[in-house]
Structures are given as structure tokens and as C-alpha cells.
Scaffold this active site. Structure first.
Site, PDB file in Angstrom:
ATOM      1  N   SER A 220     143.904  27.055  77.701  1.00 42.61           N
ATOM      2  CA  SER A 220     144.801  26.404  78.644  1.00 42.61           C
ATOM      3  C   SER A 220     146.233  26.507  78.155  1.00 42.61           C
ATOM      4  O   SER A 220     146.536  26.151  77.011  1.00 42.61           O
ATOM      5  CB  SER A 220     144.412  24.929  78.804  1.00 42.61           C
ATOM      6  OG  SER A 220     145.379  24.241  79.564  1.00 42.61           O
ATOM      7  N   GLY A 222     148.808  25.008  79.845  1.00 43.36           N
ATOM      8  CA  GLY A 222     149.540  23.976  80.568  1.00 43.36           C
ATOM      9  C   GLY A 222     149.993  24.457  81.924  1.00 43.36           C
ATOM     10  O   GLY A 222     149.229  25.069  82.683  1.00 43.36           O
ATOM     11  N   ALA A 223     151.267  24.227  82.235  1.00 45.58           N
ATOM     12  CA  ALA A 223     151.803  24.611  83.537  1.00 45.58           C
ATOM     13  C   ALA A 223     151.832  26.119  83.743  1.00 45.58           C
ATOM     14  O   ALA A 223     151.961  26.600  84.869  1.00 45.58           O
ATOM     15  CB  ALA A 223     153.212  24.044  83.701  1.00 45.58           C
ATOM     16  N   GLY A 225     149.314  28.188  83.198  1.00 46.84           N
ATOM     17  CA  GLY A 225     148.037  28.710  83.660  1.00 46.84           C
ATOM     18  C   GLY A 225     146.982  28.708  82.580  1.00 46.84           C
ATOM     19  O   GLY A 225     147.033  27.930  81.624  1.00 46.84           O
ATOM     20  N   GLY A 251     142.197  19.056  81.280  1.00 50.40           N
ATOM     21  CA  GLY A 251     141.526  20.125  80.555  1.00 50.40           C
ATOM     22  C   GLY A 251     140.017  19.967  80.570  1.00 50.40           C
ATOM     23  O   GLY A 251     139.268  20.957  80.628  1.00 50.40           O
ATOM     24  N   ASP A 252     139.554  18.720  80.544  1.00 51.73           N
ATOM     25  CA  ASP A 252     138.115  18.464  80.600  1.00 51.73           C
ATOM     26  C   ASP A 252     137.553  18.813  81.971  1.00 51.73           C
ATOM     27  O   ASP A 252     136.451  19.359  82.088  1.00 51.73           O
ATOM     28  CB  ASP A 252     137.845  17.001  80.272  1.00 51.73           C
ATOM     29  CG  ASP A 252     138.520  16.571  78.985  1.00 51.73           C
ATOM     30  OD1 ASP A 252     138.552  17.375  78.032  1.00 51.73           O
ATOM     31  OD2 ASP A 252     139.044  15.439  78.940  1.00 51.73           O
TER      32      ASP A 252
END
Length: 340
Positions: A220, A222-223, A225, A251-252
Site C-alpha cells: 500500500s 497510501g494516496a 495507490g 489497509g485491513d
């Protein structure tokens, strides 16, 4: 069925306030209490999609009893292991612009017997599981090698393992070749011991984790992608998000979507992105239901933008915990795009 393992679960209380002011008396507009812990959140997202899930976790004190009740109310089968200490309570303060301030408690210290009881509970409840998702930090009393023991035992029983942890626990578990590891950008940088400033940096770091033992890496950013690196190639995806309300558990939710979609290939990456994007638009640590998903907002491609700068580049302040120099662990056969 997806079985989750959460060694350090929590009750998560979230307050929404107009503005966080240090030293002031704040009045919350709304507040909520949710079952917490990374594996617990995966179970919640799986249950919200109408699929069966079993949550293995230590439970202690009145807080543990409340956690078990809240999970049961959400249709999650609970395989609780009694422990002497009390289940921790975490606090999150959410502001209207999406800023989140969190205070996470340490949680109870587990005994050697309690640690072994968790492993036994996983073995006893994993029959018929499509995936075992092992998630979160290890509580006091569990050595970094504990996740590695779990992965080894699960593989011996023929189960597939998804691992979402960081630091020494991740490094130790890589030796047992988990089927999926799911680091965020900071955890990925820490694992390979070098900064990440571009999407390409992250992709090469994910390949390094594969060379160290991970069979596939769902990273991941974050913003910016998410990346998936597995036997079939390297994929990059983004999801359009109109507004962020809370990123707790996003994220989960992504991992739950990925595993529910099979846990491999670009279709599973698209499902991960859709679940994560839906989660950040919900309050607190609420998990998305199918009606919250917007697959049309997701784009996945094998044409990785190697030179694209990350919105939030990640620096590294500690030496790499890996024993092999990063420059030598990228298999040539796996390379597409610029070399490291």
C-alpha cells in the site's frame, strides 16, 4: 472461509471533533466503539461482505468480553484464548479534514503458555480455511519468531498464509515463505533499509521482499495507490476517492478484499483497491459492505509508472534488517522497467 489471527486486539474508540486543540476540553460530535486490531478488521470486512470468517485472538478482562460480544454481533465466529491481562483500548480523534490522532495502548503481556495456546487455536480452527490472515503487532511476551512459527505450522497443514506485520516479526517470518505479505510504504522501506521516493522504488523493494521469501507482495502506497508483485508480474493500481473521512482500518479492508477475490493477480488487486477506497470514506474504523464499493473508480495496470514521485516519500533512519544487500536480491528474470 477466511481465518484471522490477531495477537494484540483492541477496542477502538473514535471521537469526531471540530478541531484538536492541545490542552483544551473538547466536545465530540459523535463517538463510536469498534472491535479493533488488524486481523479483527479483516474479519469485519469479510463478514460485511457476507462471507464466513473466524477470528482467533487473546481475550482478557471486561474489555475482552465486550470485544467478543461486538464481534459476535457482526456475524464473526470468535475463537478466543483466555489471557490474564486485559484487552487494550485504543483512542482515535478524527477532525473534519481527515486528520486522525491516535493513542494506542500497549496491551497485555502474554505468557509462554498463552502464546502456545494461540498457535493451538489456529490449528484447531483452520480446517477448511481458504486463507489464514495473520495481522498486526506482536504483544509483549511474544518473540519476533512467533509469526514465523505460525507460518511454518500452517504451511505444514496445507494452509495459505497472508501476513501483515512489520519490523523483526516480518523479517523472521520471511524465512518461512508466507504466501502474501502486505506492507505499507513505511514498512516496505524499513524492511529493505532504503528510502522510497518513486513508485519504481517501491516496486523494486517489493521484489526484494520476494527474493527474501515472500511469495507475493501487496504494498500500500497510501494516496498513491497499491502495488502487487507476484509470479505473474508487477501491477499498479489506483482508486478515486472523493473525500477521506477516516483511514483507520483501510489497509485491513484492502487485505480482506484481496483475499476474498482469490488473493492473486490483478483482479484481486482491483478488489483490494475498491475495499480500501470505500473504507476511508466511512467513519471511525467502519468496514465497507458491498453497497459501499465502487469498482468503476479503480484502475489497475501492468504498465507501472516507475518514475512517478510518491506524494509522501519515505525516508529510512535505521539500517536494513535484511542480511542480503538490496542491490543483489532482485531476480533478473522478474525485472520489468528500470533496473535498481
Amino acid at each position: 472461509m477466511i481465518l484471522t489471527v490477531t495477537p494484540n486486539p483492541s477496542l477502538d474508540r473514535t471521537y469526531e471533533v471540530p478541531r484538536l486543540e492541545r490542552g483544551a476540553v473538547l466536545r465530540a460530535g459523535t463517538d463510536r466503539v469498534d472491535p479493533g486490531g488488524k486481523g479483527v478488521n479483516v474479519s469485519r470486512a469479510v463478514a460485511a461482505a457476507g462471507r464466513r470468517t473466524v477470528a482467533v485472538l487473546p481475550l482478557g478482562g471486561p474489555e475482552g468480553a465486550l470485544l467478543a460480544r461486538l464481534l459476535g454481533e457482526r456475524g464473526i465466529e470468535v475463537a478466543g484464548v483466555p489471557v490474564r491481562g486485559s484487552t487494550r483500548v485504543n483512542i482515535a480523534v478524527a477532525e473534519p479534514d481527515g486528520t486522525l490522532t491516535k493513542v494506542n495502548a500497549a496491551g497485555p503481556e502474554l505468557t509462554a503458555g498463552e502464546a502456545e495456546s494461540l498457535l493451538v487455536a489456529v490449528r484447531e480452527r483452520s480446517s477448511g480455511a481458504d486463507w489464514i490472515a495473520c495481522c498486526g503487532s506482536l504483544p509483549r511476551g511474544l518473540a519476533p519468531e512467533w509469526y514465523g512459527q505460525l507460518v511454518a505450522r500452517a504451511h505444514a497443514a496445507g494452509a495459505r498464509i497472508a501476513l501483515d506485520t512489520s519490523g523483526p516479526a516480518l523479517t523472521a517470518a520471511l524465512r518461512e515463505r508466507p504466501d502474501v505479505v502486505k506492507p505499507n510504504a513505511e514498512e516496505l522501506a524499513q524492511a529493505v533499509g532504503r528510502p522510497l521516493t518513486t513508485v519504481g522504488d517501491a516496486a523494486r523493494a517489493a521484489r526484494a521482499l520476494r527474493a527474501l521469501g515472500a511469495r507475493s507482495v501487496l504494498a500500500s502506497l497510501g494516496a498513491d495507490g497499491q502495488l502487487l508483485v507476484d509470479d505473474s508480474g508487477t501491477y499498479f493500481g489506483t482508486a478515486r476517492v472523493p473525500a477521506v473521512r477516516s483511514n483507520v482500518g483501510a489497509g485491513d479492508a484492502s487485505l480482506a478484499g484481496f483475499l476474498a477475490a482469490g488473493g492473486t493477480g490483478p483482479e484481486a488487486l482491483a478488489a483490494a483497491l475498491a475495499h480500501g477506497a470505500a473504507a476511508v470514506q466511512l467513519p471511525g474504523s467502519a468496514m465497507p459492505a458491498p453497497a459501499d464499493l465502487d469498482p468503476s473508480a479503480v484502475t489497475v495496470t501492468a504498465d507501472v509508472p516507475w518514475d512517478r514521485a510518491l506524494t509522501e516519500p519515505v525516508s529510512v533512519s535505521v539500517s536494513a534488517p535484511v542480511s542480503t544487500p538490496v542491490s543483489t536480491v532482485v531476480p533478473p528474470a522478474a525485472s520489468t522497467g528500470p533496473a535498481s
